[in-house]
Design a protein around this motif. Structure first.
Motif, PDB file in Angstrom:
ATOM      1  N   PRO A 120       0.814  -1.219   0.000  1.00  0.00           N
ATOM      2  CA  PRO A 120       0.000   0.000   0.000  1.00  0.00           C
ATOM      3  C   PRO A 120       0.847   1.268   0.000  1.00  0.00           C
ATOM      4  CG  PRO A 120      -0.647  -1.474   1.785  1.00  0.00           C
ATOM      5  CD  PRO A 120       0.634  -1.996   1.228  1.00  0.00           C
ATOM      6  N   PRO A 121       0.278   2.375  -0.491  1.00  0.00           N
ATOM      7  CA  PRO A 121       0.986   3.663  -0.413  1.00  0.00           C
ATOM      8  C   PRO A 121       1.153   4.078   1.052  1.00  0.00           C
ATOM      9  CG  PRO A 121      -0.999   3.828  -1.777  1.00  0.00           C
ATOM     10  CD  PRO A 121      -1.050   2.513  -1.089  1.00  0.00           C
ATOM     11  N   LYS A 122       2.107   4.982   1.256  1.00  0.00           N
ATOM     12  CA  LYS A 122       2.296   5.498   2.624  1.00  0.00           C
ATOM     13  C   LYS A 122       1.145   6.439   2.977  1.00  0.00           C
ATOM     14  CE  LYS A 122       7.284   5.139   2.884  1.00  0.00           C
ATOM     15  NZ  LYS A 122       7.505   4.526   1.558  1.00  0.00           N
ATOM     16  N   LYS A 123       0.748   6.389   4.227  1.00  0.00           N
ATOM     17  CA  LYS A 123      -0.337   7.238   4.705  1.00  0.00           C
ATOM     18  C   LYS A 123       0.250   8.302   5.631  1.00  0.00           C
ATOM     19  CE  LYS A 123      -5.125   6.018   5.248  1.00  0.00           C
ATOM     20  NZ  LYS A 123      -6.109   5.029   5.641  1.00  0.00           N
ATOM     21  N   LEU A 124      -0.009   9.554   5.337  1.00  0.00           N
ATOM     22  CA  LEU A 124       0.538  10.650   6.144  1.00  0.00           C
ATOM     23  C   LEU A 124      -0.593  11.351   6.886  1.00  0.00           C
ATOM     24  CD1 LEU A 124       3.098  11.980   3.513  1.00  0.00           C
ATOM     25  CD2 LEU A 124       3.533  10.500   5.472  1.00  0.00           C
ATOM     26  N   PRO A 125      -0.258  11.946   8.044  1.00  0.00           N
ATOM     27  CA  PRO A 125      -1.325  12.402   8.937  1.00  0.00           C
ATOM     28  C   PRO A 125      -2.084  13.652   8.491  1.00  0.00           C
ATOM     29  CG  PRO A 125       0.838  12.833   9.901  1.00  0.00           C
ATOM     30  CD  PRO A 125       1.066  12.005   8.693  1.00  0.00           C
ATOM     31  N   ASP A 126      -1.439  14.575   7.720  1.00  0.00           N
ATOM     32  CA  ASP A 126      -2.142  15.833   7.417  1.00  0.00           C
ATOM     33  C   ASP A 126      -1.590  16.477   6.147  1.00  0.00           C
ATOM     34  OD1 ASP A 126       0.301  16.849   8.231  1.00  0.00           O
ATOM     35  OD2 ASP A 126      -0.397  17.153  10.287  1.00  0.00           O
ATOM     36  N   ASN A 127      -2.185  17.626   5.778  1.00  0.00           N
ATOM     37  CA  ASN A 127      -1.770  18.345   4.568  1.00  0.00           C
ATOM     38  C   ASN A 127      -0.284  18.725   4.621  1.00  0.00           C
ATOM     39  OD1 ASN A 127      -4.361  18.778   3.086  1.00  0.00           O
ATOM     40  ND2 ASN A 127      -4.936  19.670   5.048  1.00  0.00           N
ATOM     41  N   SER A 152       2.269  17.370   6.188  1.00  0.00           N
ATOM     42  CA  SER A 152       3.223  16.274   5.977  1.00  0.00           C
ATOM     43  C   SER A 152       3.189  15.780   4.526  1.00  0.00           C
ATOM     44  CB  SER A 152       2.968  15.129   6.962  1.00  0.00           C
ATOM     45  OG  SER A 152       1.621  14.794   6.997  1.00  0.00           O
ATOM     46  N   VAL A 153       2.032  15.857   3.863  1.00  0.00           N
ATOM     47  CA  VAL A 153       1.978  15.476   2.447  1.00  0.00           C
ATOM     48  C   VAL A 153       2.794  16.469   1.627  1.00  0.00           C
ATOM     49  CG1 VAL A 153       0.481  15.245   0.423  1.00  0.00           C
ATOM     50  CG2 VAL A 153      -0.236  14.262   2.602  1.00  0.00           C
ATOM     51  N   LYS A 154       2.626  17.759   1.910  1.00  0.00           N
ATOM     52  CA  LYS A 154       3.381  18.776   1.161  1.00  0.00           C
ATOM     53  C   LYS A 154       4.889  18.581   1.371  1.00  0.00           C
ATOM     54  CE  LYS A 154       1.024  22.311   2.721  1.00  0.00           C
ATOM     55  NZ  LYS A 154       0.643  23.704   3.013  1.00  0.00           N
ATOM     56  N   GLU A 155       5.297  18.297   2.599  1.00  0.00           N
ATOM     57  CA  GLU A 155       6.716  18.088   2.888  1.00  0.00           C
ATOM     58  C   GLU A 155       7.253  16.877   2.128  1.00  0.00           C
ATOM     59  OE1 GLU A 155       6.742  19.994   7.401  1.00  0.00           O
ATOM     60  OE2 GLU A 155       7.023  17.823   7.135  1.00  0.00           O
ATOM     61  N   ALA A 156       6.455  15.794   2.130  1.00  0.00           N
ATOM     62  CA  ALA A 156       6.898  14.561   1.446  1.00  0.00           C
ATOM     63  C   ALA A 156       7.007  14.786  -0.057  1.00  0.00           C
ATOM     64  CB  ALA A 156       5.912  13.424   1.754  1.00  0.00           C
ATOM     65  N   VAL A 157       6.037  15.490  -0.626  1.00  0.00           N
ATOM     66  CA  VAL A 157       6.030  15.727  -2.073  1.00  0.00           C
ATOM     67  C   VAL A 157       7.138  16.711  -2.458  1.00  0.00           C
ATOM     68  CG1 VAL A 157       4.673  16.697  -3.983  1.00  0.00           C
ATOM     69  CG2 VAL A 157       3.588  15.140  -2.355  1.00  0.00           C
ATOM     70  N   ALA A 158       7.318  17.720  -1.631  1.00  0.00           N
ATOM     71  CA  ALA A 158       8.339  18.730  -1.928  1.00  0.00           C
ATOM     72  C   ALA A 158       9.751  18.149  -1.916  1.00  0.00           C
ATOM     73  CB  ALA A 158       8.234  19.870  -0.916  1.00  0.00           C
ATOM     74  N   SER A 159       9.957  17.099  -1.148  1.00  0.00           N
ATOM     75  CA  SER A 159      11.305  16.540  -1.020  1.00  0.00           C
ATOM     76  C   SER A 159      11.527  15.312  -1.906  1.00  0.00           C
ATOM     77  CB  SER A 159      11.560  16.159   0.444  1.00  0.00           C
ATOM     78  OG  SER A 159      10.648  15.154   0.836  1.00  0.00           O
ATOM     79  N   ASN A 160      10.530  14.937  -2.697  1.00  0.00           N
ATOM     80  CA  ASN A 160      10.655  13.710  -3.497  1.00  0.00           C
ATOM     81  C   ASN A 160      10.165  13.964  -4.929  1.00  0.00           C
ATOM     82  OD1 ASN A 160      10.394  11.218  -4.695  1.00  0.00           O
ATOM     83  ND2 ASN A 160       9.379  10.247  -2.958  1.00  0.00           N
ATOM     84  N   PRO A 161      11.075  14.005  -5.914  1.00  0.00           N
ATOM     85  CA  PRO A 161      10.686  14.305  -7.294  1.00  0.00           C
ATOM     86  C   PRO A 161       9.714  13.281  -7.893  1.00  0.00           C
ATOM     87  CG  PRO A 161      13.076  14.414  -7.026  1.00  0.00           C
ATOM     88  CD  PRO A 161      12.528  13.832  -5.769  1.00  0.00           C
ATOM     89  N   MET A 212      -2.224  -1.154  21.874  1.00  0.00           N
ATOM     90  CA  MET A 212      -1.504  -0.262  22.770  1.00  0.00           C
ATOM     91  C   MET A 212      -0.497   0.624  22.049  1.00  0.00           C
ATOM     92  SD  MET A 212      -1.004  -2.896  25.899  1.00  0.00           S
ATOM     93  CE  MET A 212       0.062  -1.868  26.878  1.00  0.00           C
ATOM     94  N   VAL A 213      -0.209   0.308  20.782  1.00  0.00           N
ATOM     95  CA  VAL A 213       0.789   1.118  20.077  1.00  0.00           C
ATOM     96  C   VAL A 213       0.222   1.636  18.772  1.00  0.00           C
ATOM     97  CG1 VAL A 213       2.839   0.054  21.039  1.00  0.00           C
ATOM     98  CG2 VAL A 213       1.687  -1.007  19.098  1.00  0.00           C
ATOM     99  N   SER A 214       0.804   2.728  18.303  1.00  0.00           N
ATOM    100  CA  SER A 214       0.352   3.312  17.044  1.00  0.00           C
ATOM    101  C   SER A 214       0.900   2.504  15.875  1.00  0.00           C
ATOM    102  CB  SER A 214       0.855   4.744  16.960  1.00  0.00           C
ATOM    103  OG  SER A 214       0.941   5.130  15.626  1.00  0.00           O
ATOM    104  N   PRO A 215       0.030   2.090  14.937  1.00  0.00           N
ATOM    105  CA  PRO A 215       0.476   1.278  13.820  1.00  0.00           C
ATOM    106  C   PRO A 215       1.615   1.922  13.033  1.00  0.00           C
ATOM    107  CG  PRO A 215      -1.913   1.326  13.890  1.00  0.00           C
ATOM    108  CD  PRO A 215      -1.415   2.293  14.920  1.00  0.00           C
ATOM    109  N   CYS A 216       1.546   3.255  12.831  1.00  0.00           N
ATOM    110  CA  CYS A 216       2.571   3.912  12.024  1.00  0.00           C
ATOM    111  C   CYS A 216       3.946   3.746  12.653  1.00  0.00           C
ATOM    112  CB  CYS A 216       2.261   5.396  11.862  1.00  0.00           C
ATOM    113  SG  CYS A 216       0.813   5.666  10.854  1.00  0.00           S
TER     114      CYS A 216
END
Lengths: 142, 404
Positions: free
Chosen positions: A102-109, A111-120, B20-24
């Protein structure tokens, strides 16, 4: 019996007209070095379902999803025509069947912007109100 | 039973630990290395017939545990494996086995290759058949995903090619093709069916007792096509499978030999889903041919299919309704061939009406409960009911699953 009939009618109504949260506006974003300006909705769908894994230059696509929230919900309903739970199950089927990751899941806008900005090679989606110069918006062709 | 209770305790311990722990934080070991897994545990109680094990008295022998590891080496190459332990009635006994283990090289979107132990794409759901939280009910529809045939069709040591071909606005096509050998377990329903047939044939011929029974799969091959047309949510599929298994044994003081061929296993599939419901229907035909002690025993061409509807009644609750039917011989729906052999006609079919509720507590944890009303005793039911089978029977399952 009357109660049972009411229950059945209620079930049908809930199935036909399920409650939805109000849609939030999202934009598709890639790294500023990516020459892509626009994409077809079907290509975006294939990228986020793992069917399309390479950019036109042959490099791999790194996909970033957002965690649960209005933006994720809007994107998944509008582009993938699935519920967030269906998308989760789709990727778990891929994962546990041994045919992909699966793709990586990031917590918020942010962190997505940071990930995209640092990865071409990255692609993601953010709230249109959070769009800034760090990433590049990709327009959707319908 | 003790083993199952032990498994249950492991399940509970695992569940509590994982909550008890966060999956990430816990499971992405590094940028490229991830560890995932799932656990499920259930209870089955049947009426009139045993199903897959001693379910008449109620049984906890209904669990699956898996640990999955993936390492992404680069844009094209991935290595992964999954360890699986399951106990489903008389099969599995919680032995830990390699479910799949692959080196997966994806050259381009339209062509990739997997080498190792690969899951077999039969119908739309065979590759994910052991993952409880993916199934709407405790078992996939048995007309196509027969638990007794699982060993033969679940995975093979060999390789496969795969890819996605885009037709632009006309949709896209996923394809997979494979060739390999299956690690054929002697406790599988199919091996037990052959052993039972051998014993009966040997007794009829006065050849003595059969012992030292071993199964050795020679090959399996096949492939699948899944077309996604422009209509969102619709998938249309077709798959093909053929395989042959040899059986060696001792009979009296001599060596014996038998062969089972499962050929032209064809499945046609349709799935249509919207965000709040899913409709799936599949149709199958399958030819079985067994050679026992020099006697050819054609099992004929079987036929089956099902329709299943799953609806979100409201957000965490999914209602599933199933109608599943199987005929041992597509040209003998009334079971007259069984009657001619002095057996009950209802060995020729199996009709299953199922109703289930699934509670999605979270993306990680589900609970489901279901009841099935059945008519007919096809699909190896006599193996689990040596004293005779009843035509009308039912079973109930309560099951919970966790994944991370």
């Amino acid at each position: 019996m009357k109660l049972l009939k009411s229950f059945i009618v209620l079930c049908f109504l809930l199935i036909l007209f399920p409650g939805r949260m109000e849609a939030a506006d999202f934009v598709l974003v890639v790294n500023k070095k990516n020459p892509i300006e626009s994409m077809n909705r079907s290509d975006v769908k294939k990228i986020f379902l793992g069917k399309k894994s390479f950019w036109p230059d042959g490099k791999g696509i790194d996909v970033f999803l957002q965690a649960e929230g209005d933006i994720h919900r809007s994107f998944v309903y509008d582009i993938l025509n699935k519920s967030p739970r269906q998308l989760t199950l789709y990727w778990k089927q891929v994962l546990f069947s041994g045919i992909g990751v699966p793709p990586k899941k990031l917590p918020d806008n942010r962190s997505v912007k940071e990930a995209v900005a640092s990865n071409p090679q990255a692609i993601g989606y953010v709230d249109i109100l959070q769009l800034d110069e760090s990433v590049k918006q990709v327009y959707l062709n319908f | 039973m003790n083993r199952s209770l032990g498994a249950f305790c492991t399940f509970l311990f695992g569940l509590i630990s994982l909550q008890m722990v966060s999956p990430c934080q816990a499971y992405n070991v590094s940028e490229n290395l991830s560890i995932n897994g799932f656990l499920s545990f259930g209870y089955i109680k049947s009426r009139n017939n045993n199903f897959l094990g001693e379910s008449l008295d109620g049984s906890f022998q209904l669990n699956e545990f898996a640990l999955t590891t993936n390492y992404i080496a680069n844009d094209n190459l991935r290595f992964g494996f999954q360890l699986l332990s399951r106990d489903v009635g008389e099969e599995g006994n919680n032995d830990i086995l390699i479910d799949w283990a692959v080196a997966d090289y994806r050259w381009q979107d339209w062509l990739g290759m997997r080498l190792g132990k690969v899951k077999l794409p039969i119908g739309l759901y065979n590759q994910g058949r052991d993952i409880d939280f993916l199934r709407p009910m405790a078992f996939l529809p048995q007309s196509i995903y027969d638990e007794n045939k699982r060993t033969l069709v679940v995975a093979a040591l060999g390789g496969s090619i795969y890819g996605n071909i885009s037709f632009g606005d006309s949709g896209d096509l996923d394809y997979q093709a494979y060739y390999g050998k299956v690690d054929f377990r002697e406790d599988s329903g199919q091996a037990r069916g052959m052993e039972k047939l051998l014993g009966k044939t040997a007794m009829q011929k006065g050849l003595g007792e059969v012992y030292g029974f071993e199964a050795d799969n020679r090959y399996v091959y096949g492939g699948s096509l899944v077309y996604a047309p422009p209509l969102d949510g619709l998938r249309l599929g077709a798959s093909y499978f053929t395989g042959q298994t040899d059986f060696d044994f001792k009979i009296g003081a001599k060596d014996g030999y038998a062969r089972g061929t499962n050929k032209d296993f064809v499945v046609l599939s349709m799935e249509y889903f919207l965000p709040d419901w899913k409709l799936a229907a599949e149709y199958t035909e399958f030819t079985g041919d067994r050679e026992v002690l020099g006697i050819d025993i054609p099992d004929g061409r079987s036929q089956g299919g099902y329709v299943q509807l799953c609806c979100h009644i409201f957000e965490p609750i999914v209602l599933s309704v199933l109608y599943d039917v199987f005929y041992a011989d597509k040209d003998d729906h009334n079971g007259s061939n069984f009657v001619a052999k002095g057996q009950p006609d209802f060995l020729g079919w199996r009709k299953d009406v199922g109703l289930g509720l699934r509670w999605n507590i979270s993306d990680q944890w589900i609970i489901k409960a279901e009841h099935h009303w059945l008519n007919g005793a096809a699909l190896q039911l006599p193996i689990f009911n040596p004293e005779g089978v009843e035509e009308d029977w039912s079973y109930f399952v309560l099951k919970t699953s966790f994944n991370f």
